[in-house]
Design an enzyme around this catalytic site. Sequence first.
Site, PDB file in Angstrom:
ATOM      1  N   TYR A   1     -15.717  -7.511  -4.844  1.00  0.00           N
ATOM      2  CA  TYR A   1     -15.406  -6.208  -4.259  1.00  0.00           C
ATOM      3  C   TYR A   1     -16.669  -5.393  -4.009  1.00  0.00           C
ATOM      4  O   TYR A   1     -17.519  -5.237  -4.886  1.00  0.00           O
ATOM      5  CB  TYR A   1     -14.472  -5.402  -5.165  1.00  0.00           C
ATOM      6  CG  TYR A   1     -14.188  -4.020  -4.622  1.00  0.00           C
ATOM      7  CD1 TYR A   1     -13.183  -3.817  -3.693  1.00  0.00           C
ATOM      8  CD2 TYR A   1     -14.963  -2.926  -5.007  1.00  0.00           C
ATOM      9  CE1 TYR A   1     -12.935  -2.560  -3.166  1.00  0.00           C
ATOM     10  CE2 TYR A   1     -14.727  -1.663  -4.487  1.00  0.00           C
ATOM     11  CZ  TYR A   1     -13.708  -1.491  -3.565  1.00  0.00           C
ATOM     12  OH  TYR A   1     -13.485  -0.240  -3.035  1.00  0.00           O
TER      13      TYR A   1
ATOM     14  N   THR B   1     -12.412   3.352  -0.451  1.00  0.00           N
ATOM     15  CA  THR B   1     -11.167   3.420  -1.224  1.00  0.00           C
ATOM     16  C   THR B   1     -11.422   3.855  -2.666  1.00  0.00           C
ATOM     17  O   THR B   1     -11.082   3.143  -3.612  1.00  0.00           O
ATOM     18  CB  THR B   1     -10.446   2.059  -1.214  1.00  0.00           C
ATOM     19  OG1 THR B   1     -11.357   1.047  -1.700  1.00  0.00           O
ATOM     20  CG2 THR B   1      -9.977   1.691   0.178  1.00  0.00           C
TER      21      THR B   1
ATOM     22  N   SER C   1      13.894  -1.086   5.883  1.00  0.00           N
ATOM     23  CA  SER C   1      13.400  -2.453   5.833  1.00  0.00           C
ATOM     24  C   SER C   1      14.442  -3.370   6.455  1.00  0.00           C
ATOM     25  O   SER C   1      15.627  -3.021   6.532  1.00  0.00           O
ATOM     26  CB  SER C   1      13.123  -2.880   4.385  1.00  0.00           C
ATOM     27  OG  SER C   1      12.740  -4.245   4.324  1.00  0.00           O
ATOM     28  N   ARG C   2      14.012  -4.542   6.882  1.00  0.00           N
ATOM     29  CA  ARG C   2      14.961  -5.557   7.347  1.00  0.00           C
ATOM     30  C   ARG C   2      15.524  -6.342   6.167  1.00  0.00           C
ATOM     31  O   ARG C   2      16.440  -7.135   6.332  1.00  0.00           O
ATOM     32  CB  ARG C   2      14.272  -6.487   8.347  1.00  0.00           C
ATOM     33  CG  ARG C   2      13.875  -5.776   9.638  1.00  0.00           C
ATOM     34  CD  ARG C   2      13.097  -6.654  10.582  1.00  0.00           C
ATOM     35  NE  ARG C   2      11.812  -7.077  10.013  1.00  0.00           N
ATOM     36  CZ  ARG C   2      10.889  -7.745  10.689  1.00  0.00           C
ATOM     37  NH1 ARG C   2      11.097  -8.059  11.961  1.00  0.00           N
ATOM     38  NH2 ARG C   2       9.753  -8.100  10.105  1.00  0.00           N
TER      39      ARG C   2
ATOM     40  N   TYR D   1      14.840  -0.769  11.168  1.00  0.00           N
ATOM     41  CA  TYR D   1      13.946   0.326  11.548  1.00  0.00           C
ATOM     42  C   TYR D   1      14.589   1.278  12.552  1.00  0.00           C
ATOM     43  O   TYR D   1      14.405   2.496  12.481  1.00  0.00           O
ATOM     44  CB  TYR D   1      12.644  -0.236  12.117  1.00  0.00           C
ATOM     45  CG  TYR D   1      11.962  -1.232  11.211  1.00  0.00           C
ATOM     46  CD1 TYR D   1      11.849  -1.000   9.840  1.00  0.00           C
ATOM     47  CD2 TYR D   1      11.438  -2.419  11.717  1.00  0.00           C
ATOM     48  CE1 TYR D   1      11.240  -1.911   9.003  1.00  0.00           C
ATOM     49  CE2 TYR D   1      10.817  -3.343  10.886  1.00  0.00           C
ATOM     50  CZ  TYR D   1      10.723  -3.090   9.534  1.00  0.00           C
ATOM     51  OH  TYR D   1      10.113  -4.004   8.709  1.00  0.00           O
TER      52      TYR D   1
ATOM     53  N   PHE E   1       0.831  -1.206   0.000  1.00  0.00           N
ATOM     54  CA  PHE E   1       0.000   0.000   0.000  1.00  0.00           C
ATOM     55  C   PHE E   1       0.866   1.256   0.000  1.00  0.00           C
ATOM     56  O   PHE E   1       0.518   2.262  -0.630  1.00  0.00           O
ATOM     57  CB  PHE E   1      -0.936  -0.005   1.208  1.00  0.00           C
ATOM     58  CG  PHE E   1      -1.923   1.120   1.205  1.00  0.00           C
ATOM     59  CD1 PHE E   1      -2.995   1.123   0.331  1.00  0.00           C
ATOM     60  CD2 PHE E   1      -1.776   2.198   2.069  1.00  0.00           C
ATOM     61  CE1 PHE E   1      -3.904   2.169   0.311  1.00  0.00           C
ATOM     62  CE2 PHE E   1      -2.676   3.244   2.061  1.00  0.00           C
ATOM     63  CZ  PHE E   1      -3.745   3.228   1.183  1.00  0.00           C
TER      64      PHE E   1
ATOM     65  N   ARG F   1       2.023   1.649  -3.602  1.00  0.00           N
ATOM     66  CA  ARG F   1       0.984   1.991  -4.574  1.00  0.00           C
ATOM     67  C   ARG F   1       0.342   3.344  -4.329  1.00  0.00           C
ATOM     68  O   ARG F   1       0.008   4.057  -5.279  1.00  0.00           O
ATOM     69  CB  ARG F   1      -0.102   0.912  -4.569  1.00  0.00           C
ATOM     70  CG  ARG F   1       0.339  -0.431  -5.117  1.00  0.00           C
ATOM     71  CD  ARG F   1      -0.794  -1.442  -5.126  1.00  0.00           C
ATOM     72  NE  ARG F   1      -1.191  -1.852  -3.775  1.00  0.00           N
ATOM     73  CZ  ARG F   1      -2.295  -1.490  -3.157  1.00  0.00           C
ATOM     74  NH1 ARG F   1      -3.160  -0.679  -3.766  1.00  0.00           N
ATOM     75  NH2 ARG F   1      -2.570  -1.928  -1.939  1.00  0.00           N
TER      76      ARG F   1
ATOM     77  N   LYS G   1      -3.988   1.955   9.636  1.00  0.00           N
ATOM     78  CA  LYS G   1      -4.973   1.370  10.526  1.00  0.00           C
ATOM     79  C   LYS G   1      -4.819  -0.137  10.557  1.00  0.00           C
ATOM     80  O   LYS G   1      -4.332  -0.710   9.584  1.00  0.00           O
ATOM     81  CB  LYS G   1      -6.392   1.764  10.148  1.00  0.00           C
ATOM     82  CG  LYS G   1      -6.751   2.007   8.704  1.00  0.00           C
ATOM     83  CD  LYS G   1      -6.308   1.063   7.656  1.00  0.00           C
ATOM     84  CE  LYS G   1      -6.840  -0.330   7.742  1.00  0.00           C
ATOM     85  NZ  LYS G   1      -6.275  -1.237   6.739  1.00  0.00           N
TER      86      LYS G   1
END
Length: 332
Positions: free
Chosen positions: A235, A255, A37-38, A58, A15, A18, A97
């Site tokens: 959807y 969305t 990032s790891r 992080y 997300f 995008r 969220k």
Amino acid sequence: MRKPVRIGVLGCASFAWRRMLPAMCDVAETEVVAVASRDPAKAERFAARFECEAVLGYQRLLERPDIDAVYVPLPPGMHAEWIGKALEADKHVLAEKPLTTTASDTARLVGLARRKNLLLRENYLFLHHGRHDVVRDLLQSGEIGELREFTAVFGIPPLPDTDIRYRTELGGGALLDIGVYPARAARHFLLGPLTVLGASSHEAQESGVDLSGSVLLQSEGGTVAHLGYGFVHHYRSAYELWGSRGRIVVDRAFTPPAEWQAVIRIERKGVVDELSLPAEDQVRKAVTAFARDIRAGTGVDDPAVAGDSGESMIQQAALVEAIGQARRCGST
């Protein structure tokens, strides 16, 4: 011209790739400085696209002095730890969220943001779309009489088997991923405390992760709310308000694409009116609001949009937790 808010990103979520990072790079109010990032390959991929630095781990990102705020798109089960560490590092936070997976963790983080005088936001993007305020104005002006019932649904087709939302240890499941949207919408329109009258869910046989669910809520005034959500659906993203003299229906409620021209359908005495509104980019609006409020010195208890405050986040977490407890009693 004021300098943009410098953003660091914890995690390389789809997300973020995008929707959120394109907006953060596009608006003048924010600058994406680094992505952590790891997995170094993931960080490098994000850094190449968004013209920022890749950071391995992080904590290293949180230690950087050139970052004002962090965006947290990590799995929900990791939110409490890393939002807490970000606040302790004196960074403002915009988190996907749900803010956390428990009401107690949410209350703890809100309290920490208050003590540190930092902005903490839970990223319910739909609250930044103006049509929901238009609907609430119609409701409060008596367009459909007294509200008797609220219905909201959010369902999406099955996810790939490897999707982290199927992993319970990371806070996966349909309730925490998309069921929270109808619950937040119910709070937006019904106002005041909501009681969970019942909930049920369908769970994956092997993992036990919830795939879909239904919820029945009631307001203090007796208005009921029916909520539906799931990962195993065609959807659908919609809500309706059923009043004593009419009905309001909103599609693509949570969305909508940025170019989507919203239509609010109002039904009264056999007459249907359609109110068309200009297209809005709720992602850009959310990012801009977050940066604006940081610059204004807005605290966690000063809402950027209606209901988006520390106390509201605590109330949302308590409601979702109550739904989760009720659904576990009625799951199949």
